[in-house]
Design a protein around this motif. Structure first.
Motif, PDB file in Angstrom:
ATOM      1  N   LEU B  41       1.280  -1.489  -0.023  1.00  0.00           N
ATOM      2  CA  LEU B  41      -0.185  -0.154   0.117  1.00  0.00           C
ATOM      3  C   LEU B  41       0.851   1.163   0.119  1.00  0.00           C
ATOM      4  CD1 LEU B  41      -2.753  -0.670   2.143  1.00  0.00           C
ATOM      5  CD2 LEU B  41      -2.946  -0.692  -0.187  1.00  0.00           C
ATOM      6  N   CYS B  42       2.251   1.381   0.546  1.00  0.00           N
ATOM      7  CA  CYS B  42       2.923   2.108   0.504  1.00  0.00           C
ATOM      8  C   CYS B  42       4.241   2.523  -0.057  1.00  0.00           C
ATOM      9  CB  CYS B  42       3.213   2.948   2.190  1.00  0.00           C
ATOM     10  SG  CYS B  42       4.539   1.564   2.464  1.00  0.00           S
ATOM     11  N   ASP B  43       3.819   1.450  -0.675  1.00  0.00           N
ATOM     12  CA  ASP B  43       4.898   1.200  -1.938  1.00  0.00           C
ATOM     13  C   ASP B  43       4.882   2.098  -2.955  1.00  0.00           C
ATOM     14  OD1 ASP B  43       7.828   0.530  -2.236  1.00  0.00           O
ATOM     15  OD2 ASP B  43       6.957  -1.000  -3.792  1.00  0.00           O
ATOM     16  N   ALA B  52       5.868   2.107   5.876  1.00  0.00           N
ATOM     17  CA  ALA B  52       5.375   2.168   6.717  1.00  0.00           C
ATOM     18  C   ALA B  52       3.683   1.480   7.098  1.00  0.00           C
ATOM     19  CB  ALA B  52       3.931   3.936   6.107  1.00  0.00           C
ATOM     20  N   CYS B  53       3.294   0.424   5.774  1.00  0.00           N
ATOM     21  CA  CYS B  53       1.932  -0.102   5.741  1.00  0.00           C
ATOM     22  C   CYS B  53       2.007  -1.301   6.339  1.00  0.00           C
ATOM     23  CB  CYS B  53       1.237   0.161   4.427  1.00  0.00           C
ATOM     24  SG  CYS B  53       2.006  -1.315   3.793  1.00  0.00           S
ATOM     25  N   ARG B  54       2.905  -2.330   6.332  1.00  0.00           N
ATOM     26  CA  ARG B  54       3.565  -3.411   7.290  1.00  0.00           C
ATOM     27  C   ARG B  54       2.748  -4.493   5.846  1.00  0.00           C
ATOM     28  NH1 ARG B  54       7.674  -1.509   8.557  1.00  0.00           N
ATOM     29  NH2 ARG B  54       8.571  -3.045   9.467  1.00  0.00           N
ATOM     30  N   VAL B  55       1.749  -4.294   5.037  1.00  0.00           N
ATOM     31  CA  VAL B  55       1.325  -5.148   4.165  1.00  0.00           C
ATOM     32  C   VAL B  55       2.166  -6.028   3.369  1.00  0.00           C
ATOM     33  CG1 VAL B  55      -0.923  -4.186   4.367  1.00  0.00           C
ATOM     34  CG2 VAL B  55       0.415  -3.993   2.188  1.00  0.00           C
ATOM     35  N   CYS B  56       3.307  -5.389   3.431  1.00  0.00           N
ATOM     36  CA  CYS B  56       4.483  -6.372   2.278  1.00  0.00           C
ATOM     37  C   CYS B  56       5.177  -7.320   3.099  1.00  0.00           C
ATOM     38  CB  CYS B  56       5.016  -5.348   1.546  1.00  0.00           C
ATOM     39  SG  CYS B  56       6.139  -4.026   2.559  1.00  0.00           S
ATOM     40  N   SER B  57       4.380  -7.610   4.674  1.00  0.00           N
ATOM     41  CA  SER B  57       5.852  -8.465   4.897  1.00  0.00           C
ATOM     42  C   SER B  57       5.565 -10.223   4.435  1.00  0.00           C
ATOM     43  CB  SER B  57       4.277  -8.613   6.485  1.00  0.00           C
ATOM     44  OG  SER B  57       4.946  -7.322   7.628  1.00  0.00           O
ATOM     45  N   SER B  73       9.312  -6.706   3.826  1.00  0.00           N
ATOM     46  CA  SER B  73      10.004  -6.690   2.145  1.00  0.00           C
ATOM     47  C   SER B  73      10.061  -5.518   1.564  1.00  0.00           C
ATOM     48  CB  SER B  73       9.188  -8.347   1.305  1.00  0.00           C
ATOM     49  OG  SER B  73       7.680  -7.303   0.633  1.00  0.00           O
ATOM     50  N   CYS B  74       9.317  -4.834   1.473  1.00  0.00           N
ATOM     51  CA  CYS B  74       9.824  -3.702   0.612  1.00  0.00           C
ATOM     52  C   CYS B  74      10.985  -2.977   0.825  1.00  0.00           C
ATOM     53  CB  CYS B  74       8.447  -2.041   0.460  1.00  0.00           C
ATOM     54  SG  CYS B  74       8.270  -1.447   2.290  1.00  0.00           S
ATOM     55  N   HIS B  75      11.493  -3.095   1.973  1.00  0.00           N
ATOM     56  CA  HIS B  75      12.140  -1.809   2.663  1.00  0.00           C
ATOM     57  C   HIS B  75      13.388  -2.795   3.912  1.00  0.00           C
ATOM     58  CE1 HIS B  75      10.939  -0.760   7.260  1.00  0.00           C
ATOM     59  NE2 HIS B  75      10.632  -1.950   6.161  1.00  0.00           N
TER      60      HIS B  75
HETATM   61  S1  FES Z   1       4.748  -1.645   1.100  1.00  0.00           S
HETATM   62 FE1  FES Z   1       4.088  -1.203   2.803  1.00  0.00          FE
HETATM   63  S2  FES Z   1       5.509  -0.872   3.902  1.00  0.00           S
HETATM   64 FE2  FES Z   1       6.697  -2.610   2.467  1.00  0.00          FE
END
Ligand code: FES
Ligand code: SF4
Ligand code: SF4
Ligand code: SF4
Lengths: 135, 922
Positions: B41-43, B52-57, B73-75
């Motif tokens: 969501l935040c990527d 931020a959103c953490r849905v990519c966990s 996973s995004c960062h």
């Molecule tokens: S896409 Fe939002 S935390 Fe990774």
């Protein structure tokens, strides 16, 4: 033990614990900053959890979603329980705690679930009347 | 290669190789198992990872069957031997629970939302199978008033999910720092410039925030994110030479919105206000919709046939009585390659004269010429992408954050990240403010300052001796000439600090990769071509040419000015830059066109004006150029046009020039035609018709071809693809270009027969073999010599972000609500002397004419210099500009006009009445 980002240890567990980080965390507690706060028997644990959620809701930076929304929603749950406008949905609460613990970006909102889980484990019985199981 | 060990990581148990572009687990996973496997969501791939959103966990173990840990996973970087689990039940539950939390603070009124069916939140929630939340009456941020104060942008924070993408887009892509996440925790929210209304903020309307926002929390007045459209058509921007890829949303055969496609090479998902929002001109009521013939001083509507017949008769009369050289054509750099090609073909093959020119004459003709003399190819040596590989930028006479905004934003971003920047400019531009070295020289002294820089590099022995020996010629003489320069004298005439120039020169010579950009502040001078050649010297003696991140890179003004010249809209060179005076080339063109090719080089635009006034030139055909408003010394241009017997103007609006025409033919905008544009980095890109031509109008290529047929020339019915094939057969560097091969991203010429294109020129050797080092002494502009005594200020002109040249298009969009007049900038000392304050009306005048303009007192301009734009016909700033021309190419000297300023009225008094349509006063 250890302030809001610590653990809530029942008296009968104290004798089994050494004062070190590893031992605390292996038993599911947190040593935090290692101060000791005693909670009197007549202080409601619902109130205490409310205080913990309130603390993280106040202090959350707001960057990560589970922290920003999760601590606020947790606080709301216990607001309602305190005011007796709604009971605590236990299943949802547990899911919320896991979500915050695993999902949060930093250790503030990520660590708050530990003392809350301790309370639910060791003092859950005294909160029974405030809770509903399914939701 | 093979000695390098391949690194492997595992996705859900299967091994995959870690590539260099896999900078995060997310990128790694997406590239192998698809976009959908891990929601986000935040990527945004165009922004730095945020987390931020953490849905990519995902879960990660450091070894097989080792303990796992949940990470975003995004960062999180991907590492060798990692075992990544993307979608087990725990993760699915985690993602669901997070999205559920998001839904607790979201209105969930999808059916009435602009972005219904095009919303990232909606998609992620659907994919996870959740549509509601279980929390008991959660507090929501609901009922925040919509911010509709902006001319283009819209904010509806009820739908904001606090992902911070808009803030990052404004910072990281655009560099305007308008948006902030204010407050913290549950109370955090998006604000503009410390809680101003959006419309009052410093927003430059680039649209980057709206483009990235996953919901409709930030969008625009065109609802560009709505999925309720019939189709989306990818095309190329028709404003500046950056050549951004655009995507037009079409509904009921109307363009309702424009955005950038996700996948782009040129603009990396960015555009500026003009490309994204200033399209409303295309079906403006002012559009010309029928051919017009002037009879007894009045325009009368005519059919196409009547107009063609009229022109044919007049053209044939003129060429019969006075020969083909009594006719000339001025093509449009805003039109496609195909249209420019057929136009020059009509003038050369069907009329029989080489007098065909285009607006490159008044912008980058010195660049093309100068670079041909030194390197052999008159085009940017490198690609825009190289900005990411440069360590230092040298920006001369260009204001890219206004005039080439997407490239400007990229340079700005790199400079903010610590890359070095040298700016040579009399004006404190946005980039100059950030520059490590801003050399604020007096207009007309580029040659002086470049000679100083060359001198310091040579004296400090910082030139690249190997490169000079292997790749250039003429160094011995060059050295002598440079050593001879009187540095103190040059510093004095340019009004610059010697030490600053020295430091800048050393920085340029010692940076690993120094990349040069220049604009019309280089070319529009008497010594324009010479300046270009000295820039080439600078690059050659320091070896900053022929590899990534370096080079000499003109910022081309018009979307297709590179193309217009490539296609032969120049009087001395035909399509593909073959000299027309050369017998061999005449034979070549004669064979290709099937008629004898004219042998005498034709007239350049300024020569056309002279010839018209001298009655040697009788007829002119102009496509889409408002020469009256944009060429210098408007009175002279008007006189020339009024001296003609036939003036055909192909236009979309009744421009100042069209008003003087004998016949006006209604052409179309880029949204209504097919073809190709060539951008500033030689990239040939497709223009795809988004909507049919407005009733009554015809695409410009069709008009020219029909006229050719009328004239009896054997030219097949206009079809952009077929013309492109014809071009590929004639222009060597288009050899391998076909419409199919151009695909989405286009190709950079030269394109070989097999379709391989060229990102960087002169890698092994120059087109001329060795690069030619050339010297020139600085010379005072004759404009200053002749007029400085009576007119002691120097006027230099440029553009603002919101408008484009004569603003024919941008004035007919909401951009006019943002900027609606030309303003004169004057230094506080010069203002005090004339008793001028900001807001006063001043009379700006020269020996040629005068205009009244509102004054702004600012030290953005150097003392002795005044600055304005030339967007508005109410002001006709070019009444004042001069006759000066580049010695080699006759490019007009817009940047140096001797003028004087006088106070007319002060800010509290009446508004002065702008003269009604000055253009008609002849
Ligand atoms: S896409 Fe939002 S935390 Fe990774
Ligand atoms: S439109 Fe561009 S400048 Fe304006 S707030 Fe959005 S990103 Fe920033
Ligand atoms: S306005 Fe859009 S992009 Fe900005 S934080 Fe809110 S949801 Fe994200
Ligand atoms: S930067 Fe140039 S090409 Fe890109 S959108 Fe703006 S005007 Fe168009």
């Amino acid at each position: 033990m250890g302030g809001p980002l610590g653990g809530v240890v029942p008296l009968n567990e104290i004798d089994n614990l050494n004062l070190d980080f590893q031992e605390f965390s292996s038993k599911g507690f947190m040593l935090g900053h290692a101060s000791v706060v005693s909670i009197p028997k007549d202080f409601s644990m619902t109130e205490y959890i409310h205080h913990l959620f309130e603390f993280s809701a106040e202090e959350s930076c707001g960057k990560c979603f589970p922290g920003r929304l999760g601590s606020y929603r947790g606080k709301e749950m216990f607001d309602q329980a305190k005011k007796k406008t709604a009971k605590i949905p236990l299943k949802l609460l547990n899911e919320l705690l896991v979500t915050m613990q695993k999902g949060c970006l930093c250790a503030l909102c990520g660590a708050i679930p530990t003392p809350i889980m301790n309370i639910l484990k060791y003092f859950g019985d005294e909160m029974k009347s405030d809770m509903v199981k399914d939701n | 290669m093979s000695s390098e060990k391949r690194k492997i990581a595992y996705i859900d148990g299967k091994p995959y190789e870690i590539g260099t572009n896999h900078t995060s687990i997310l990128k790694f996973v997406k590239s192998y198992v698809g976009e959908k496997k891990v929601p986000t969501l935040c990527d945004d791939p165009n922004l730095a990872p945020y987390g931020a959103c953490r849905v990519c966990s995902v879960e990660v173990a450091l070894e097989k069957d080792g303990p796992t840990k949940v990470v975003a996973s995004c960062h999180t970087p991907v590492a060798e031997n990692q075992h990544i689990f993307t979608s087990n039940q725990n993760l699915q539950d985690l993602r669901k629970n997070i999205v559920e939390l998001v839904l607790t603070d979201h209105p969930m009124e999808c059916n009435t939302c602009e972005v219904n069916n095009n919303c990232e939140l909606q998609t992620v929630a659907n994919d996870l199978g959740i549509s509601d939340h279980r929390y008991n009456s959660p507090k929501q941020h609901k009922g925040i008033p919509r911010d509709t104060s902006h001319d283009y942008m819209r904010m509806n924070l009820d739908n904001c999910i606090n992902c911070g993408r808009c803030v990052r887009a404004c910072d990281e892509i655009q560099g305007s720092f308008v948006l902030t996440m204010s407050g913290r925790g549950f109370e955090s929210r998006i604000t503009t410039d410390n809680d101003m209304m959006f419309g009052d903020s410093s927003c430059v309307s680039c649209g980057a925030c709206a483009h990235t926002c996953p919901t409709d929390a930030i969008s625009d007045v065109f609802q560009s994110k709505s999925a309720a459209v019939d189709k989306k058509v990818r095309t190329t921007c028709s404003y500046c030479g950056v050549g951004c890829n655009l995507e037009a949303s079409i509904k009921d055969d109307k363009v309702v919105a424009i955005d950038t496609p996700k996948e782009t090479e040129v603009n990396a998902g960015h555009t500026c206000i003009k490309g994204r929002y200033a399209f409303g001109f295309y079906d403006h009521p002012d559009r010309l919709k029928t051919p017009l013939i002037k009879r007894n001083g009045k325009f009368e509507e005519a059919t196409w046939d009547e107009a063609y017949d009229f022109i044919k008769k007049e053209m044939q009369r003129i060429t019969k009585d006075h020969g083909p050289d009594a006719f000339a054509g001025i093509s449009s750099a805003r039109c496609t390659n195909e249209e420019n090609y057929v136009f020059q073909k009509m003038i050369r093959a069907a009329v029989g004269t080489n007098s065909v020119d285009c607006c490159a004459r008044i912008c980058h003709s010195p660049t093309a010429w100068g670079m041909q003399q030194t390197f052999g190819t008159g085009a940017a040596t490198n690609s825009t992408e190289d900005i990411y590989h440069a360590d230092l930028f040298l920006v001369i006479g260009a204001n890219p954050t206004n005039a080439h905004p997407v490239t400007g934003a990229k340079i700005k971003q790199q400079v903010m990240k610590g890359k070095k920047l040298i700016v040579l400019d009399p004006i404190t531009t946005e980039l100059a403010k950030l520059a490590d070295y801003h050399i604020k020289l007096r207009p007309g002294t580029n040659v002086a300052v470049l000679n100083m820089m060359l001198h310091f590099i040579i004296k400090s022995k910082l030139y690249n001796a190997d490169f000079v020996r292997d790749r250039t010629e003429g160094f011995d003489n060059f050295l002598k000439e440079i050593e001879r320069q009187d540095i103190d004298q040059l510093a004095k005439v340019a009004g610059v600090d010697k030490q600053l120039v020295k430091e800048a020169a050393i920085a340029y010579a010692t940076a690993k990769n120094s990349m040069e950009f220049h604009g019309l502040g280089v070319t529009e001078h008497e010594q324009g071509s010479k300046t270009v050649m000295l820039i080439a010297d600078l690059a050659m003696i320091t070896g900053n040419i022929g590899r990534k991140g370096v080079g000499v890179n003109p910022l081309r003004g018009q979307n297709n000015v590179q193309g217009a010249a490539d296609m032969g809209c120049q009087p001395h060179q035909g399509a593909g830059y073959f000299e027309v005076a050369d017998k061999k080339n005449q034979k070549f063109y004669t064979e290709k066109y099937g008629v004898t090719h004219p042998t005498k080089p034709g007239l350049k635009i300024p020569q056309m004006f002279e010839a018209a006034i001298n009655k040697e030139l009788k007829g002119v055909w102009i496509i889409g150029e408002d020469i009256v408003q944009t060429d210098p010394n408007s009175a002279h241009v008007i006189e020339a046009m009024n001296s003609l017997e036939l003036l055909v103007v192909q236009e979309i609006f009744m421009s100042e020039t069209a008003k003087l025409a004998t016949v006006v033919l209604p052409g179309t905008t880029f949204l209504e035609k097919d073809g190709t544009f060539t951008n500033t980095e030689r990239r040939v890109q497709r223009v795809n018709r988004a909507v049919p031509p407005l009733p009554g109008t015809k695409p410009d290529g069709v008009i020219v071809t029909e006229m050719m047929q009328k004239l009896g020339f054997d030219q097949p019915t206009y079809d952009a693809n077929q013309v492109l094939a014809e071009i590929a057969d004639i222009v060597p560097f288009f050899k391998g270009i076909t419409r199919e091969r151009l695909g989405k991203m286009g190709l950079q010429w030269p394109v070989k027969e097999d379709g391989t294109d060229t990102q960087i020129l002169h890698t092994e050797e120059f087109k001329l073999g060795k690069g030619r080092l050339k010297n020139f002494d600085w010379k005072e502009s004759s404009e200053i010599e002749a007029n400085h005594k009576d007119y002691p200020l120097i006027l230099t002109t440029s553009r603002v972000l919101q408008h484009y040249n004569a603003a024919t298009m941008t004035r007919r969009t909401s951009n006019i609500n943002i900027v609606d007049e030309d303003v004169l900038l004057i230094h506080p000392k010069d203002a005090a002397y004339r008793d001028l304050n900001t807001g006063d009306i001043g009379r700006l005048y020269s020996g040629r004419g005068e205009v009244a303009l509102k004054v702004e007192v600012t030290d953005k301009v150097k003392e002795g210099i005044v600055f304005t734009t030339f967007h508005f016909p109410e002001h006709m700033v070019n009444m004042v500009t001069g006759h000066g021309k580049d010695e080699e190419t006759m490019c007009a000297e817009y940047k140096v006009s001797s003028v004087q300023v006088q106070k007319i009225s002060n800010q509290f008094k009446t508004e002065i009445q702008p003269k009604e349509n000055q253009a008609e006063v002849s």
